[in-house]
Write a protein that holds these residues in place. Structure first.
Motif, PDB file in Angstrom:
ATOM      1  N   GLU A  41       0.823  -1.214   0.000  1.00 24.91           N
ATOM      2  CA  GLU A  41       0.000   0.000   0.000  1.00 24.91           C
ATOM      3  C   GLU A  41       0.856   1.263   0.000  1.00 24.91           C
ATOM      4  O   GLU A  41       0.571   2.217  -0.715  1.00 24.91           O
ATOM      5  N   ALA A  42       1.911   1.263   0.804  1.00 24.68           N
ATOM      6  CA  ALA A  42       2.794   2.433   0.864  1.00 24.68           C
ATOM      7  C   ALA A  42       3.513   2.645  -0.470  1.00 24.68           C
ATOM      8  O   ALA A  42       3.680   3.787  -0.917  1.00 24.68           O
ATOM      9  N   LEU A  43       3.922   1.565  -1.113  1.00 27.67           N
ATOM     10  CA  LEU A  43       4.618   1.685  -2.397  1.00 27.67           C
ATOM     11  C   LEU A  43       3.662   2.164  -3.494  1.00 27.67           C
ATOM     12  O   LEU A  43       4.062   2.959  -4.351  1.00 27.67           O
ATOM     13  N   ILE A  44       2.423   1.719  -3.470  1.00 26.22           N
ATOM     14  CA  ILE A  44       1.429   2.201  -4.438  1.00 26.22           C
ATOM     15  C   ILE A  44       1.251   3.709  -4.265  1.00 26.22           C
ATOM     16  O   ILE A  44       1.230   4.462  -5.237  1.00 26.22           O
ATOM     17  N   SER A  45       1.141   4.138  -3.040  1.00 29.41           N
ATOM     18  CA  SER A  45       0.980   5.561  -2.758  1.00 29.41           C
ATOM     19  C   SER A  45       2.182   6.359  -3.275  1.00 29.41           C
ATOM     20  O   SER A  45       2.027   7.440  -3.862  1.00 29.41           O
ATOM     21  N   ARG A  46       3.367   5.806  -3.081  1.00 24.88           N
ATOM     22  CA  ARG A  46       4.602   6.471  -3.528  1.00 24.88           C
ATOM     23  C   ARG A  46       4.656   6.582  -5.054  1.00 24.88           C
ATOM     24  O   ARG A  46       5.297   7.486  -5.603  1.00 24.88           O
ATOM     25  N   ALA A  47       3.960   5.702  -5.768  1.00 21.26           N
ATOM     26  CA  ALA A  47       3.964   5.728  -7.235  1.00 21.26           C
ATOM     27  C   ALA A  47       3.244   6.953  -7.790  1.00 21.26           C
ATOM     28  O   ALA A  47       3.392   7.268  -8.977  1.00 21.26           O
ATOM     29  N   GLY A  48       2.475   7.623  -6.975  1.00 24.98           N
ATOM     30  CA  GLY A  48       1.863   8.878  -7.389  1.00 24.98           C
ATOM     31  C   GLY A  48       0.908   8.773  -8.568  1.00 24.98           C
ATOM     32  O   GLY A  48       0.888   9.652  -9.423  1.00 24.98           O
ATOM     33  N   GLY A  49       0.138   7.696  -8.643  1.00 20.17           N
ATOM     34  CA  GLY A  49      -0.854   7.547  -9.701  1.00 20.17           C
ATOM     35  C   GLY A  49      -0.339   6.897 -10.976  1.00 20.17           C
ATOM     36  O   GLY A  49      -1.106   6.691 -11.911  1.00 20.17           O
ATOM     37  N   ARG A  50       0.936   6.577 -11.026  1.00 20.01           N
ATOM     38  CA  ARG A  50       1.470   5.885 -12.211  1.00 20.01           C
ATOM     39  C   ARG A  50       1.078   4.411 -12.170  1.00 20.01           C
ATOM     40  O   ARG A  50       0.891   3.839 -11.113  1.00 20.01           O
ATOM     41  N   ARG A  51       0.964   3.807 -13.347  1.00 15.91           N
ATOM     42  CA  ARG A  51       0.595   2.389 -13.446  1.00 15.91           C
ATOM     43  C   ARG A  51       1.759   1.520 -12.971  1.00 15.91           C
ATOM     44  O   ARG A  51       2.921   1.825 -13.245  1.00 15.91           O
ATOM     45  N   ILE A  52       1.399   0.444 -12.293  1.00 19.93           N
ATOM     46  CA  ILE A  52       2.396  -0.429 -11.663  1.00 19.93           C
ATOM     47  C   ILE A  52       2.084  -1.873 -12.029  1.00 19.93           C
ATOM     48  O   ILE A  52       0.922  -2.240 -12.185  1.00 19.93           O
ATOM     49  N   PHE A  53       3.125  -2.696 -12.108  1.00 22.52           N
ATOM     50  CA  PHE A  53       2.903  -4.128 -12.253  1.00 22.52           C
ATOM     51  C   PHE A  53       3.707  -4.862 -11.201  1.00 22.52           C
ATOM     52  O   PHE A  53       4.582  -4.294 -10.543  1.00 22.52           O
ATOM     53  N   ALA A  54       3.368  -6.115 -11.016  1.00 17.33           N
ATOM     54  CA  ALA A  54       4.094  -6.992 -10.101  1.00 17.33           C
ATOM     55  C   ALA A  54       4.015  -8.397 -10.673  1.00 17.33           C
ATOM     56  O   ALA A  54       3.080  -8.724 -11.412  1.00 17.33           O
ATOM     57  N   THR A  55       4.990  -9.207 -10.355  1.00 17.63           N
ATOM     58  CA  THR A  55       4.941 -10.625 -10.710  1.00 17.63           C
ATOM     59  C   THR A  55       5.066 -11.429  -9.427  1.00 17.63           C
ATOM     60  O   THR A  55       5.645 -10.968  -8.442  1.00 17.63           O
ATOM     61  N   SER A  56       4.496 -12.620  -9.449  1.00 16.44           N
ATOM     62  CA  SER A  56       4.560 -13.485  -8.278  1.00 16.44           C
ATOM     63  C   SER A  56       4.445 -14.924  -8.742  1.00 16.44           C
ATOM     64  O   SER A  56       3.676 -15.218  -9.657  1.00 16.44           O
ATOM     65  N   VAL A  57       5.212 -15.798  -8.091  1.00 14.67           N
ATOM     66  CA  VAL A  57       5.104 -17.212  -8.439  1.00 14.67           C
ATOM     67  C   VAL A  57       3.730 -17.722  -8.030  1.00 14.67           C
ATOM     68  O   VAL A  57       3.129 -17.242  -7.066  1.00 14.67           O
ATOM     69  N   THR A  58       3.206 -18.665  -8.800  1.00 11.88           N
ATOM     70  CA  THR A  58       1.829 -19.129  -8.623  1.00 11.88           C
ATOM     71  C   THR A  58       1.570 -19.707  -7.230  1.00 11.88           C
ATOM     72  O   THR A  58       0.445 -19.654  -6.749  1.00 11.88           O
ATOM     73  N   ALA A  59       2.586 -20.220  -6.562  1.00 14.28           N
ATOM     74  CA  ALA A  59       2.401 -20.832  -5.246  1.00 14.28           C
ATOM     75  C   ALA A  59       2.231 -19.806  -4.125  1.00 14.28           C
ATOM     76  O   ALA A  59       1.817 -20.166  -3.026  1.00 14.28           O
ATOM     77  N   ARG A  60       2.520 -18.557  -4.366  1.00 14.87           N
ATOM     78  CA  ARG A  60       2.449 -17.528  -3.318  1.00 14.87           C
ATOM     79  C   ARG A  60       1.053 -16.942  -3.184  1.00 14.87           C
ATOM     80  O   ARG A  60       0.847 -15.748  -3.352  1.00 14.87           O
ATOM     81  N   VAL A  61       0.110 -17.774  -2.845  1.00 14.62           N
ATOM     82  CA  VAL A  61      -1.298 -17.363  -2.756  1.00 14.62           C
ATOM     83  C   VAL A  61      -1.505 -16.200  -1.778  1.00 14.62           C
ATOM     84  O   VAL A  61      -2.230 -15.256  -2.098  1.00 14.62           O
ATOM     85  N   PRO A  62      -0.880 -16.187  -0.594  1.00 17.01           N
ATOM     86  CA  PRO A  62      -1.084 -15.033   0.297  1.00 17.01           C
ATOM     87  C   PRO A  62      -0.642 -13.707  -0.347  1.00 17.01           C
ATOM     88  O   PRO A  62      -1.302 -12.681  -0.171  1.00 17.01           O
ATOM     89  N   MET A  63       0.441 -13.738  -1.121  1.00 19.30           N
ATOM     90  CA  MET A  63       0.886 -12.511  -1.789  1.00 19.30           C
ATOM     91  C   MET A  63      -0.129 -12.105  -2.848  1.00 19.30           C
ATOM     92  O   MET A  63      -0.431 -10.924  -3.004  1.00 19.30           O
ATOM     93  N   HIS A  64      -0.672 -13.064  -3.574  1.00 18.74           N
ATOM     94  CA  HIS A  64      -1.678 -12.753  -4.601  1.00 18.74           C
ATOM     95  C   HIS A  64      -2.889 -12.082  -3.956  1.00 18.74           C
ATOM     96  O   HIS A  64      -3.394 -11.076  -4.460  1.00 18.74           O
ATOM     97  N   LYS A  65      -3.354 -12.643  -2.832  1.00 25.19           N
ATOM     98  CA  LYS A  65      -4.506 -12.065  -2.132  1.00 25.19           C
ATOM     99  C   LYS A  65      -4.186 -10.651  -1.668  1.00 25.19           C
ATOM    100  O   LYS A  65      -5.027  -9.753  -1.753  1.00 25.19           O
ATOM    101  N   GLY A  66      -2.976 -10.438  -1.175  1.00 27.58           N
ATOM    102  CA  GLY A  66      -2.572  -9.113  -0.723  1.00 27.58           C
ATOM    103  C   GLY A  66      -2.518  -8.112  -1.864  1.00 27.58           C
ATOM    104  O   GLY A  66      -2.983  -6.974  -1.733  1.00 27.58           O
ATOM    105  N   LEU A  67      -1.964  -8.532  -2.994  1.00 23.68           N
ATOM    106  CA  LEU A  67      -1.912  -7.641  -4.154  1.00 23.68           C
ATOM    107  C   LEU A  67      -3.319  -7.268  -4.604  1.00 23.68           C
ATOM    108  O   LEU A  67      -3.617  -6.095  -4.860  1.00 23.68           O
ATOM    109  N   MET A  68      -4.198  -8.256  -4.682  1.00 25.97           N
ATOM    110  CA  MET A  68      -5.566  -7.985  -5.137  1.00 25.97           C
ATOM    111  C   MET A  68      -6.318  -7.115  -4.133  1.00 25.97           C
ATOM    112  O   MET A  68      -7.109  -6.257  -4.519  1.00 25.97           O
ATOM    113  N   ALA A  69      -6.050  -7.291  -2.844  1.00 26.48           N
ATOM    114  CA  ALA A  69      -6.677  -6.443  -1.831  1.00 26.48           C
ATOM    115  C   ALA A  69      -6.213  -4.993  -1.960  1.00 26.48           C
ATOM    116  O   ALA A  69      -6.915  -4.073  -1.528  1.00 26.48           O
TER     117      ALA A  69
END
Length: 171
Positions: A112-140
């Motif tokens: 959340e803090a890093l998204i805020s720091r991006a100042g409205g610019r589009r962002i991407f992230a990658t995550s290995v398929t097994a990291r379900v908690p990270m996926h849920k966090g990103l989507m949240a």
């Protein structure tokens, strides 16, 4: 003595002490999130580094990265993404929370803090398929899974997902 909650600090790499950079690097390398070759140069290119602490103990890190354009094109091509990769010049990554502190939404706090720091610019992230908690966090945090999974070059037994964020913070 009562334990204070975690504090999060975002800094440009040039604002970090050598010790701070070393601790960031060590935590990410220990978690196996990246290979050591060329890592220092990528740290220096980052827009911001996140340091999550309880007292003096570093319990989590993350980065708002300025990836090389060729890397961004490769990620979006591998994911068969519909979006044009050139509209994404920032990546959230190297998000690591110490094992003893997982399960308390600390990764989400970093993202959340890093998204805020991006100042409205589009962002991407990658995550290995097994990291379900990270996926849920990103989507949240407003990321959406985009494209198709693809084979990780660094981890032959894993596949990767692409997540994208519009840059707009839901309010």
């Amino acid at each position: 003595m009562t334990e204070r909650g975690p504090t999060l600090e975002l800094k440009a790499p040039g604002e970090c002490s050598r010790e701070g950079i070393d601790r960031f690097r060590g935590m990410v390398l220990e978690a196996g999130e990246v290979t050591a070759g060329g890592f220092d140069a990528r740290i220096v290119r980052a827009e911001a580094l996140a340091f999550l602490r309880i007292g003096r103990e570093l319990i989590g890190v993350g980065a708002l990265k300025n990836p090389y354009p060729n890397y961004v094109r490769k990620v979006f091509r591998n994911a068969h993404a519909k979006d044009v990769s050139s509209t994404f010049d920032l990546e959230i990554g190297w998000v690591v929370v110490a094992e003893a502190h997982r399960g308390h939404s600390h990764a989400r706090q970093i993202v959340e803090a890093l998204i805020s720091r991006a100042g409205g610019r589009r962002i991407f992230a990658t995550s290995v398929t097994a990291r379900v908690p990270m996926h849920k966090g990103l989507m949240a945090c407003g990321f959406e899974r985009h494209g198709q999974e693809w084979q990780s070059q660094r981890r032959p037994d894993e596949k990767l997902y692409l997540f994208v964020h519009s840059g707009i913070i839901a309010g």
